[in-house]
Design an enzyme around this catalytic site. Structure first.
Site, PDB file in Angstrom:
ATOM      1  N   HIS A   1       0.857  -1.192   0.000  1.00 28.52           N
ATOM      2  CA  HIS A   1       0.000   0.000   0.000  1.00 28.52           C
ATOM      3  C   HIS A   1       0.893   1.241   0.000  1.00 28.52           C
ATOM      4  CE1 HIS A   1       0.470  -0.835   4.472  1.00 28.52           C
ATOM      5  NE2 HIS A   1       1.025   0.353   4.322  1.00 28.52           N
TER       6      HIS A   1
HETATM    7  P1  TYD Z   1      -1.649  -3.082   7.769  1.00 26.22           P
HETATM    8  O1  TYD Z   1      -1.125  -1.693   7.762  1.00 26.22           O
HETATM    9  O2  TYD Z   1      -2.613  -3.464   6.697  1.00 26.22           O
HETATM   10  O3  TYD Z   1      -0.440  -4.131   7.768  1.00 26.22           O
HETATM   11  P2  TYD Z   1       0.828  -4.301   6.842  1.00 26.22           P
HETATM   12  O4  TYD Z   1       0.933  -3.079   6.015  1.00 26.22           O
HETATM   13  O5  TYD Z   1       1.952  -4.474   7.765  1.00 26.22           O
HETATM   14  O6  TYD Z   1       0.680  -5.523   6.035  1.00 26.22           O
HETATM   15  O7  TYD Z   1      -2.263  -3.360   9.200  1.00 26.22           O
HETATM   16  C1  TYD Z   1      -2.695  -4.640   9.607  1.00 26.22           C
HETATM   17  C2  TYD Z   1      -3.783  -4.468  10.655  1.00 26.22           C
HETATM   18  O8  TYD Z   1      -3.275  -3.807  11.813  1.00 26.22           O
HETATM   19  C3  TYD Z   1      -4.945  -3.621  10.140  1.00 26.22           C
HETATM   20  O9  TYD Z   1      -6.139  -4.203  10.648  1.00 26.22           O
HETATM   21  C4  TYD Z   1      -4.730  -2.279  10.788  1.00 26.22           C
HETATM   22  C5  TYD Z   1      -3.993  -2.599  12.066  1.00 26.22           C
HETATM   23  N1  TYD Z   1      -3.047  -1.547  12.491  1.00 26.22           N
HETATM   24  C6  TYD Z   1      -3.265  -0.839  13.656  1.00 26.22           C
HETATM   25  O10 TYD Z   1      -4.272  -1.026  14.354  1.00 26.22           O
HETATM   26  N2  TYD Z   1      -2.358   0.103  14.050  1.00 26.22           N
HETATM   27  C7  TYD Z   1      -1.245   0.357  13.335  1.00 26.22           C
HETATM   28  O11 TYD Z   1      -0.427   1.221  13.732  1.00 26.22           O
HETATM   29  C8  TYD Z   1      -1.025  -0.367  12.110  1.00 26.22           C
HETATM   30  C9  TYD Z   1       0.190  -0.110  11.267  1.00 26.22           C
HETATM   31  C10 TYD Z   1      -1.943  -1.317  11.725  1.00 26.22           C
END
Ligand code: TYD
Length: 143
Positions: free
Chosen positions: A56
């Site tokens: 993303h």
């Molecule tokens: P996501 O950013 O999609 O993960 P990655 O980019 O590492 O693959 O986040 C995964 C899940 O965690 C999503 O449900 C959102 C949550 N999240 C939080 O609650 N707080 C945070 O600071 C982050 C980065 C994610």
């Protein structure tokens, strides 16, 4: 025919290392070695080699990512160019600027990533669709 994508230049931050016979101490200071105030820190752990993370971009968020332990690859793309780098040293941070698509993969066993973020978590700041990302990059370039 699609032109070959330009190479994107990664931005690294080298943290100081206070090393001695006992090991390394790596200070990371907000608004000093990291060029912004840190509002959030999160870790990525228990990662699987075959399960990429990220995939993303952010509209406004600035982050720095560090492999505290182990290594992975990071693919960066800004819509006009891209690059793939190895993240493999605790004393070296990779800057993730706004509007840079990033995907982490190829985690070694025990890899632990630390992410320093300038803002609290905000799902509205995410761009999770590649097509939308390209549309926004082109709209920005045209503005
Ligand atoms: P996501 O950013 O999609 O993960 P990655 O980019 O590492 O693959 O986040 C995964 C899940 O965690 C999503 O449900 C959102 C949550 N999240 C939080 O609650 N707080 C945070 O600071 C982050 C980065 C994610």
């Amino acid at each position: 025919m699609r032109a070959h994508p330009m190479m994107m230049e990664p931005q690294w931050i080298d943290f100081p290392v206070r090393g001695d016979a006992r090991g390394k101490l790596i200070p990371i200071e907000a608004e000093r070695t990291v060029p912004f105030a840190i509002r959030r820190v999160y870790a990525l752990a228990d990662l699987s080699a075959g399960a990429p993370r990220g995939g993303h971009a952010h509209r406004a968020l600035r982050q720095v990512i560090v492999a505290l332990s182990g290594a992975c690859t990071v693919r960066l793309a800004d819509g006009t160019g891209e690059t793939r780098v190895a993240l493999n040293r605790p004393e070296r941070g990779l800057v993730l600027d706004p509007m840079v698509w990033h995907e982490m993969a190829d985690f070694t066993p025990g890899c632990v990533l630390l992410v320093l973020a300038a803002e609290h978590y905000d799902e509205a700041d995410y761009i999770r669709e590649w097509d939308e990302f390209l549309r926004l990059v082109r709209a920005g370039a045209a503005a």
